[in-house]
Scaffold this motif. Sequence first.
Motif, PDB file in Angstrom:
ATOM      1  N   LEU A 133      -3.420  -2.735   5.000  1.00 43.56           N
ATOM      2  CA  LEU A 133      -3.403  -2.287   3.308  1.00 43.56           C
ATOM      3  C   LEU A 133      -2.571  -3.215   2.416  1.00 43.56           C
ATOM      4  O   LEU A 133      -3.573  -3.651   1.293  1.00 43.56           O
ATOM      5  CB  LEU A 133      -2.689  -1.413   3.402  1.00 43.56           C
TER       6      LEU A 133
ATOM      7  N   CYS B 263      -8.668   1.319  -4.111  1.00 46.22           N
ATOM      8  CA  CYS B 263      -9.990   1.453  -4.857  1.00 46.22           C
ATOM      9  C   CYS B 263     -10.157   2.370  -6.684  1.00 46.22           C
ATOM     10  O   CYS B 263     -10.134   1.915  -7.620  1.00 46.22           O
ATOM     11  CB  CYS B 263     -10.760   1.871  -3.599  1.00 46.22           C
TER      12      CYS B 263
ATOM     13  N   ALA C 204      -6.729   3.203   1.017  1.00 44.06           N
ATOM     14  CA  ALA C 204      -8.314   2.655   0.445  1.00 44.06           C
ATOM     15  C   ALA C 204      -8.370   2.810  -0.261  1.00 44.06           C
ATOM     16  O   ALA C 204      -8.265   2.611  -1.449  1.00 44.06           O
ATOM     17  CB  ALA C 204      -8.863   2.496   2.003  1.00 44.06           C
TER      18      ALA C 204
ATOM     19  N   TYR D 289      -5.429   5.155   7.173  1.00 40.30           N
ATOM     20  CA  TYR D 289      -6.452   3.822   6.172  1.00 40.30           C
ATOM     21  C   TYR D 289      -7.025   3.937   5.086  1.00 40.30           C
ATOM     22  O   TYR D 289      -7.155   3.699   4.140  1.00 40.30           O
ATOM     23  CB  TYR D 289      -6.097   3.467   7.301  1.00 40.30           C
TER      24      TYR D 289
ATOM     25  N   LEU E  26      -5.468  -5.518   1.312  1.00 33.67           N
ATOM     26  CA  LEU E  26      -6.201  -5.010   1.053  1.00 33.67           C
ATOM     27  C   LEU E  26      -6.007  -5.176  -0.656  1.00 33.67           C
ATOM     28  O   LEU E  26      -7.040  -5.202  -1.492  1.00 33.67           O
ATOM     29  CB  LEU E  26      -6.718  -4.032   1.686  1.00 33.67           C
TER      30      LEU E  26
END
Length: 461
Positions: free
Chosen positions: A186, A226, A222, A218, A189
Amino acid sequence: MHQDFFAWLDRHTGQQYDLHTQHLNPVFVKMLRTIGFDKGYVRGEGCYLWDAEGNKYLDLLTGWGVFALGRNHPKVKSIIKQLLDRDMPNLVRMDCSLLSGLAAQKLAHIAGGELSRVFFCNSGTETIEGAIKFARCFTGRRDIIHCDHSFHGLTTGALSLNGENFFRERFGDLLPGNQKVPFNDLAALEKALSTKQAAAFVVEPVQGKTCDVVADGYLLEAQRLCRKYGTLLVLDEVQSGLGRTGKWFCFQHFPDVEPDILCTAKALSAGYVPVGAIITRPKIMDCVFNGMERCVVHSNTFGQNDLAMAAALASLYVIEEEKLVENAAAMGDYLMTRLKEIAPTCPFVSDVRGKGLMFALDFARPKESFKLKMAWDMLHKLNFGVFGQMIIIPLLQKHRILSQVAGYHTEVIKFLPPITITKEDCDWFLTALTDVLEDTKRVPGAAWNTVMGLAKRTMTA
């Protein structure tokens, strides 16, 4: 030929490998013959294949997941036959098909939440190509983030998101602006998202090449990241979707997760007619098709053809009516439990992973036994990634179970049983695998002699 097609076809029986050598892919034929996979199957039904000698095989490859319902499911076959006899006005184009409308309605219901708009295409890789375009259109951004070891297809856009260089090399420049991050990381990301240049983060909940599964929490985090940075979350469930993991879609194992775009295919066809589907939110679809002059700005020729739509509808109703999602959950739990009991008995097994009926065995250099370490090292000096053949070849030749190494230059074997599989067939596989794994501990032995010879022949070739 047209008067008795199968009599004509039968006159060519046994020529398939020569025909493929001459007119399709001779290297693929050479590979099949080298590992003894040139069986010449003549019939498929349910979980099984038969060769010309009448030998019955358990199919744990299922055409890379296409035959999730088994081969030639009678209910799907009956519906397709009825459709052929109906003389439907297929692909009028300047009209709207009832079949595709009903298929879209059913998929939207299964996906749930705001995932209520569907775009039909012909394959999984085409769903990824469409998702890239939709995400770029909606966000006005170019870049796409994907994960290492990912596999999203082999057309140019999808190939740009491939996590392995092996598939990308030799094909020149692909889509610009793609960034790879470690799977399940993460922090990496968020660093990639924080530039606010990414149109989409594309991820497989269960990676197709490795069967690595997203960690608990996760996908939800995520999704939050986003949304924070204005990037769309795209889930590739081309292989993990439609019941395979014990839920209709794998993301449904994780509460409160709802992607912006969901890609699915493979099992949707029941193995009859290619079909893929992009399932998304209305605001995304409305952005792409934002006026009458752009009503077909993204389209394809065969995506809503009646045969594909009938196959899709039939597949969805069979999965529902026969409770195959529940069967995948139960049989997946049984297999994973038993595999984790068997794995410690073989020093080469480093991991058992997956979800539902999408699972894999990973092999690595043993930590103990000098003899087994030496055998491993000798084999890998000849050819890296060939150990898995020591498993799949005897599974086929000795136990008549079809499987495949998960990819090139890997020691992972992946299994994709039909979601119709029974406990009896699971036990067939488990008994066979136990026997094959036991043989790997015998050095020298027949299994090692076979794979050493294979490695030498492959190196020479």
